[in-house]
Design an enzyme around this catalytic site. Structure first.
Site, PDB file in Angstrom:
ATOM      1  N   GLU A 228      10.826   5.525  -0.535  1.00  0.00           N
ATOM      2  CA  GLU A 228      11.070   4.194  -1.100  1.00  0.00           C
ATOM      3  C   GLU A 228      11.401   3.162  -0.021  1.00  0.00           C
ATOM      4  OE1 GLU A 228      10.158   3.683  -3.961  1.00  0.00           O
ATOM      5  OE2 GLU A 228      10.180   5.675  -4.861  1.00  0.00           O
ATOM      6  N   HIS A 237       1.444   3.338  -1.158  1.00  0.00           N
ATOM      7  CA  HIS A 237       1.166   4.757  -1.362  1.00  0.00           C
ATOM      8  C   HIS A 237      -0.081   5.127  -0.565  1.00  0.00           C
ATOM      9  CE1 HIS A 237       3.542   4.609  -5.344  1.00  0.00           C
ATOM     10  NE2 HIS A 237       4.248   5.283  -4.447  1.00  0.00           N
ATOM     11  N   VAL A 249      -3.814   0.976   6.038  1.00  0.00           N
ATOM     12  CA  VAL A 249      -3.482   1.594   7.325  1.00  0.00           C
ATOM     13  C   VAL A 249      -4.739   2.278   7.853  1.00  0.00           C
ATOM     14  CG1 VAL A 249      -2.066   3.331   8.489  1.00  0.00           C
ATOM     15  CG2 VAL A 249      -1.070   1.927   6.678  1.00  0.00           C
TER      16      VAL A 249
END
Length: 317
Positions: A228, A237, A249
């Site tokens: 978190e 996610h 990413v």
């Protein structure tokens, strides 16, 4: 590894419309009493509906982050984050001890500094991208409040004094954590950079906070907070909350969906190129003992938010 090219339009779609929740679960080899449930994406979608300007702010943050990474302008030196823990309890078990709280801070410090004992378990395939994020945490304050609430849900009620909760303390310069009974099978959720300061921070169910006391297996190693806080630092996610989605990413493989339990390695994605999934990444949904790395690309995203002009620059460099 995938390449990420995000245009302003693409970012707008990501932050205003991304709600394609994949139903397929990844491979798992261990039975869990409950599957990991993170409500961060659902909370974001509710915030986007309530605040049309939030998508624009998040687009600006994404553009800033991409520019910082492309120019190599990233944070130098250590970032130390003061943490305020707000404990809301109805039962004695929910009134988690100072020791349990400190154990969670210790886990964050290990996981974000590659000091976790399982860091060496990262497979050779990902050894070149496993990261020491270099961000540390220090316990600043513990605030406790007795409540009659059985569960708080995910509408940020625990952050509002008018609803019986505890308002965040200095949220622009301190990370606020709430430990409480969330309910609905949710382990925790976070607010992404760009949201309102009045609700900024991370919520973790007291059953999954730290290492001792009320912490319950298979989520008793403090990794719910690691996951978190990753969101709080602008990580998505790893499966991008969509089938073969993007986590923005470049050095993480494209995942078909979230993974649960303890997946056997290698676990192959069914997405283009069928890459081996990075199931041991903190931003997947696996059990606590099956997640133990961030990637260098994730490190760069997190570092960018603390730069001058970044959404969490007030934490100081």
């Amino acid at each position: 590894m995938k390449k990420v090219l995000i245009t302003a339009f693409t970012a707008l779609v990501l932050f205003s419309c991304q709600n394609d929740q994949s139903e397929a679960a990844g491979s798992e080899t261990s039975a869990s009493t409950a599957r990991r449930g993170c409500a961060t994406q659902e909370v974001l979608e509710a915030q986007l509906r309530a605040d049309p300007m939030l998508a624009i702010r998040m687009n600006e943050i994404e553009a800033y982050t991409n520019k910082a990474m492309l120019t190599g302008k990233l944070v130098n030196g250590k970032v130390q984050i003061p943490v305020v823990v707000n404990v809301l309890y109805k039962t004695a078990a929910q009134n988690i001890s100072d020791a349990q709280i400190q154990s969670q801070i210790d886990v964050l410090n290990k996981d974000f500094n590659a000091l976790n004992s399982d860091f060496g378990s990262v497979p050779a395939l990902f050894a070149g991208v496993k990261a020491n994020v270099g961000i540390s945490f220090v316990l600043d304050q513990i605030i406790r409040k007795s409540t009659t609430k059985t569960s708080w849900g995910t509408n940020d009620a625990m952050k509002k004094t008018a609803q019986g909760g505890l308002a965040p303390t200095s949220p622009t310069t301190k990370l606020n954590l709430w430990a409480c009974a969330i309910g609905g099978g949710i382990l925790g959720y976070a607010q992404f950079p760009g949201g309102a300061s009045a609700t900024d921070g991370v919520v973790i169910d007291s059953k999954y906070f730290g290492l001792s006391g009320s912490a319950a297996a298979p989520y008793n190693l403090g990794r719910t907070a690691t996951h978190e806080v990753g969101h709080w630092m602008n990580l998505r996610h790893i499966w991008g909350d969509a089938t073969c989605g993007s986590d923005l990413v470049s050095d993480t493989p494209t995942h078909n969906a979230e993974n649960y339990g303890v997946p056997a390695y290698p676990h192959y994605s069914t997405c283009s190129g069928t890459p081996v999934e990075m199931t041991m990444n903190y931003m997947d949904y696996v059990d606590d003992n099956a997640m133990y790395m961030f990637s260098n690309g994730q490190k760069a995203r997190m570092a960018a938010i603390f730069l001058s002009g970044g959404p969490r620059a007030a934490f100081g460099i």
